[in-house]
Design a protein around this motif. Structure first.
Motif, PDB file in Angstrom:
ATOM      1  N   ASP A 105       0.845  -1.188   0.000  1.00 50.83           N
ATOM      2  CA  ASP A 105       0.000   0.000   0.000  1.00 50.83           C
ATOM      3  C   ASP A 105       0.885   1.244   0.000  1.00 50.83           C
ATOM      4  OD1 ASP A 105      -1.732   2.077   0.430  1.00 50.83           O
ATOM      5  OD2 ASP A 105      -2.700   1.232   2.201  1.00 50.83           O
ATOM      6  N   PRO A 106       0.849   2.056  -1.056  1.00 48.77           N
ATOM      7  CA  PRO A 106       1.717   3.235  -1.106  1.00 48.77           C
ATOM      8  C   PRO A 106       1.441   4.257  -0.014  1.00 48.77           C
ATOM      9  CG  PRO A 106       0.124   3.275  -2.897  1.00 48.77           C
ATOM     10  CD  PRO A 106       0.034   1.922  -2.271  1.00 48.77           C
ATOM     11  N   LEU A 107       0.286   4.177   0.626  1.00 46.15           N
ATOM     12  CA  LEU A 107      -0.043   5.112   1.707  1.00 46.15           C
ATOM     13  C   LEU A 107       0.413   4.603   3.079  1.00 46.15           C
ATOM     14  CD1 LEU A 107      -3.616   6.249   0.587  1.00 46.15           C
ATOM     15  CD2 LEU A 107      -1.436   7.429   0.245  1.00 46.15           C
ATOM     16  N   SER A 108       1.085   3.479   3.096  1.00 47.87           N
ATOM     17  CA  SER A 108       1.612   2.949   4.353  1.00 47.87           C
ATOM     18  C   SER A 108       2.631   3.919   4.946  1.00 47.87           C
ATOM     19  CB  SER A 108       2.296   1.602   4.128  1.00 47.87           C
ATOM     20  OG  SER A 108       1.387   0.668   3.614  1.00 47.87           O
ATOM     21  N   GLU A 109       2.626   4.018   6.275  1.00 43.48           N
ATOM     22  CA  GLU A 109       3.566   4.899   6.952  1.00 43.48           C
ATOM     23  C   GLU A 109       4.396   4.065   7.929  1.00 43.48           C
ATOM     24  OE1 GLU A 109       1.614   8.365   8.536  1.00 43.48           O
ATOM     25  OE2 GLU A 109       1.380   9.175   6.503  1.00 43.48           O
ATOM     26  N   PHE A 110       5.713   4.108   7.732  1.00 48.12           N
ATOM     27  CA  PHE A 110       6.582   3.298   8.571  1.00 48.12           C
ATOM     28  C   PHE A 110       7.988   3.886   8.567  1.00 48.12           C
ATOM     29  CE2 PHE A 110       6.393   1.486   4.306  1.00 48.12           C
ATOM     30  CZ  PHE A 110       7.725   1.365   3.956  1.00 48.12           C
ATOM     31  N   GLU A 111       8.797   3.372   9.455  1.00 42.68           N
ATOM     32  CA  GLU A 111      10.195   3.797   9.540  1.00 42.68           C
ATOM     33  C   GLU A 111      11.089   2.568   9.587  1.00 42.68           C
ATOM     34  OE1 GLU A 111      11.805   7.219  12.044  1.00 42.68           O
ATOM     35  OE2 GLU A 111      12.450   5.450  13.211  1.00 42.68           O
ATOM     36  N   LEU A 112      12.136   2.593   8.782  1.00 42.88           N
ATOM     37  CA  LEU A 112      13.157   1.553   8.798  1.00 42.88           C
ATOM     38  C   LEU A 112      14.367   2.083   9.544  1.00 42.88           C
ATOM     39  CD1 LEU A 112      12.950   0.585   5.022  1.00 42.88           C
ATOM     40  CD2 LEU A 112      11.776  -0.527   6.926  1.00 42.88           C
ATOM     41  N   PHE A 122      20.891   4.532  11.017  1.00 46.49           N
ATOM     42  CA  PHE A 122      20.381   5.312   9.896  1.00 46.49           C
ATOM     43  C   PHE A 122      18.896   5.028   9.790  1.00 46.49           C
ATOM     44  CE2 PHE A 122      19.068   4.763   5.415  1.00 46.49           C
ATOM     45  CZ  PHE A 122      19.085   6.091   5.017  1.00 46.49           C
ATOM     46  N   LYS A 123      18.100   6.075   9.605  1.00 45.46           N
ATOM     47  CA  LYS A 123      16.655   5.911   9.487  1.00 45.46           C
ATOM     48  C   LYS A 123      16.185   6.269   8.087  1.00 45.46           C
ATOM     49  CE  LYS A 123      15.438   6.893  14.332  1.00 45.46           C
ATOM     50  NZ  LYS A 123      14.657   7.798  15.229  1.00 45.46           N
ATOM     51  N   TRP A 124      15.179   5.553   7.619  1.00 49.13           N
ATOM     52  CA  TRP A 124      14.500   5.877   6.362  1.00 49.13           C
ATOM     53  C   TRP A 124      13.002   5.815   6.630  1.00 49.13           C
ATOM     54  CZ3 TRP A 124      11.171   3.580   2.731  1.00 49.13           C
ATOM     55  CH2 TRP A 124      11.115   4.214   1.476  1.00 49.13           C
ATOM     56  N   THR A 125      12.324   6.946   6.430  1.00 45.02           N
ATOM     57  CA  THR A 125      10.896   6.997   6.728  1.00 45.02           C
ATOM     58  C   THR A 125      10.076   7.039   5.452  1.00 45.02           C
ATOM     59  OG1 THR A 125      10.960   9.422   6.891  1.00 45.02           O
ATOM     60  CG2 THR A 125      11.232   8.166   8.935  1.00 45.02           C
ATOM     61  N   HIS A 126       8.878   6.509   5.556  1.00 43.08           N
ATOM     62  CA  HIS A 126       7.925   6.519   4.445  1.00 43.08           C
ATOM     63  C   HIS A 126       6.598   6.999   5.014  1.00 43.08           C
ATOM     64  CE1 HIS A 126       5.055   4.805   1.492  1.00 43.08           C
ATOM     65  NE2 HIS A 126       6.040   4.960   0.629  1.00 43.08           N
ATOM     66  N   THR A 127       6.366   8.316   4.902  1.00 42.38           N
ATOM     67  CA  THR A 127       5.141   8.917   5.428  1.00 42.38           C
ATOM     68  C   THR A 127       4.615   9.950   4.446  1.00 42.38           C
ATOM     69  OG1 THR A 127       6.220  10.758   6.591  1.00 42.38           O
ATOM     70  CG2 THR A 127       6.008   8.669   7.789  1.00 42.38           C
ATOM     71  N   PHE A 160      18.333  -4.702  11.782  1.00 45.45           N
ATOM     72  CA  PHE A 160      17.344  -4.039  10.935  1.00 45.45           C
ATOM     73  C   PHE A 160      16.001  -4.034  11.660  1.00 45.45           C
ATOM     74  CE2 PHE A 160      20.560  -6.034   8.360  1.00 45.45           C
ATOM     75  CZ  PHE A 160      20.964  -5.004   7.520  1.00 45.45           C
ATOM     76  N   ASN A 161      15.495  -2.837  11.924  1.00 44.75           N
ATOM     77  CA  ASN A 161      14.241  -2.662  12.657  1.00 44.75           C
ATOM     78  C   ASN A 161      13.178  -2.037  11.762  1.00 44.75           C
ATOM     79  OD1 ASN A 161      15.457  -3.529  15.112  1.00 44.75           O
ATOM     80  ND2 ASN A 161      16.262  -1.474  15.453  1.00 44.75           N
ATOM     81  N   LEU A 162      11.923  -2.299  12.090  1.00 45.99           N
ATOM     82  CA  LEU A 162      10.779  -1.740  11.369  1.00 45.99           C
ATOM     83  C   LEU A 162       9.737  -1.285  12.382  1.00 45.99           C
ATOM     84  CD1 LEU A 162       9.017  -1.284   8.779  1.00 45.99           C
ATOM     85  CD2 LEU A 162       8.308  -3.680   9.006  1.00 45.99           C
ATOM     86  N   GLU A 163       9.180  -0.079  12.147  1.00 48.58           N
ATOM     87  CA  GLU A 163       8.143   0.448  13.033  1.00 48.58           C
ATOM     88  C   GLU A 163       7.018   1.067  12.217  1.00 48.58           C
ATOM     89  OE1 GLU A 163       7.583   3.414  16.897  1.00 48.58           O
ATOM     90  OE2 GLU A 163       9.457   3.443  15.759  1.00 48.58           O
ATOM     91  N   SER A 164       5.798   0.669  12.509  1.00 51.96           N
ATOM     92  CA  SER A 164       4.628   1.296  11.909  1.00 51.96           C
ATOM     93  C   SER A 164       4.422   2.658  12.556  1.00 51.96           C
ATOM     94  CB  SER A 164       3.393   0.423  12.124  1.00 51.96           C
ATOM     95  OG  SER A 164       2.229   1.095  11.699  1.00 51.96           O
ATOM     96  N   LEU A 165       4.058   3.662  11.747  1.00 50.93           N
ATOM     97  CA  LEU A 165       3.913   5.022  12.258  1.00 50.93           C
ATOM     98  C   LEU A 165       2.474   5.503  12.316  1.00 50.93           C
ATOM     99  CD1 LEU A 165       6.987   6.786  10.613  1.00 50.93           C
ATOM    100  CD2 LEU A 165       6.780   5.813  12.898  1.00 50.93           C
TER     101      LEU A 165
END
Length: 213
Positions: A105-112, A122-127, A160-165
């Motif tokens: 889902d392109p509208l997913s919001e999360f942080e790697l 290092f963080k990479w966010t998708h929001t 490697f961590n993943l968090e839903s935002l």
């Protein structure tokens, strides 16, 4: 590992979403996984030559280039490579760790989060706040993938961590596919694949711990 069933599904997706760049990238990968090397080769050639009308692969360019070079390195003797640009044929693989994330889902919001052996991260966010232009591009061009290359990585453990935002209780649940490679493209390549329901990643979860020797 039900690769034949997966191929049928990816072919169906390509029919349903013929303008989505990711449809063809995924199809090329599943053809290779099933040993359909000529079909994979033809598709890769169509992609790199922009022969698929109305599909924009520009945002998957480096990802597909790495995957096509790997394909040629592993299966060159089984396909016709005449006319293939030398860059794809002469690639040397010195990638310590390659990680690919995909989401449905392109509208997913999360942080790697990537944590090196010295515990620096290092963080990479998708929001929608931080990546509005990118997300619109994902919707318009039909892709939802990001690649991370770790060259000359420090020896030791990488986390490697993943968090839903945000609340992910949508009608259609969001999933993230995590694929990690070590010794990418070489004969001793190792690959780990995990599929995670994003709503289960709040608070953050550790996806993997890879040791780089």
């Amino acid at each position: 590992n039900e690769l034949e069933k997966a191929k049928i599904i990816y072919q169906r997706i390509a029919c349903l979403k013929p303008k989505d760049a990711q449809s063809y990238r995924n199809l090329a990968l599943i053809y290779e996984a099933n040993g359909n090397y000529h079909e994979a080769m033809k598709l890769y050639v169509d992609i790199i030559n922009n022969n698929i009308v109305g599909v924009d692969f520009s945002n998957l360019g480096s990802i597909i280039a790495n995957e096509f070079s790997r394909f040629l390195n592993r299966h060159r003797g089984k396909v016709d490579t005449s006319g293939i640009p030398s860059d794809y044929l002469t690639s040397t693989f010195n990638i310590d760790i390659r990680v690919v994330f995909e989401w449905n889902d392109p509208l997913s919001e999360f942080e790697l989060q990537f944590v090196n052996p010295q515990k620096k991260f290092f963080k990479w966010t998708h929001t929608t706040f931080d990546n509005k232009t990118r997300i619109q591009s994902e919707i318009d061009k039909g892709y939802s993938t990001e690649e991370f290359i770790i060259d000359d990585a420090d020896p030791g453990e990488w986390i490697f961590n993943l968090e839903s935002l945000k609340d992910e209780n949508h009608k259609n649940p969001t999933y993230v596919k995590y694929t990690a490679y070590t010794n990418y493209g070489l004969s001793n390549e190792n690959k780990t694949v995990r599929v995670i329901k994003l709503e289960d990643c709040n608070p953050k979860v550790t996806l993997d711990e890879l040791v780089n020797n």
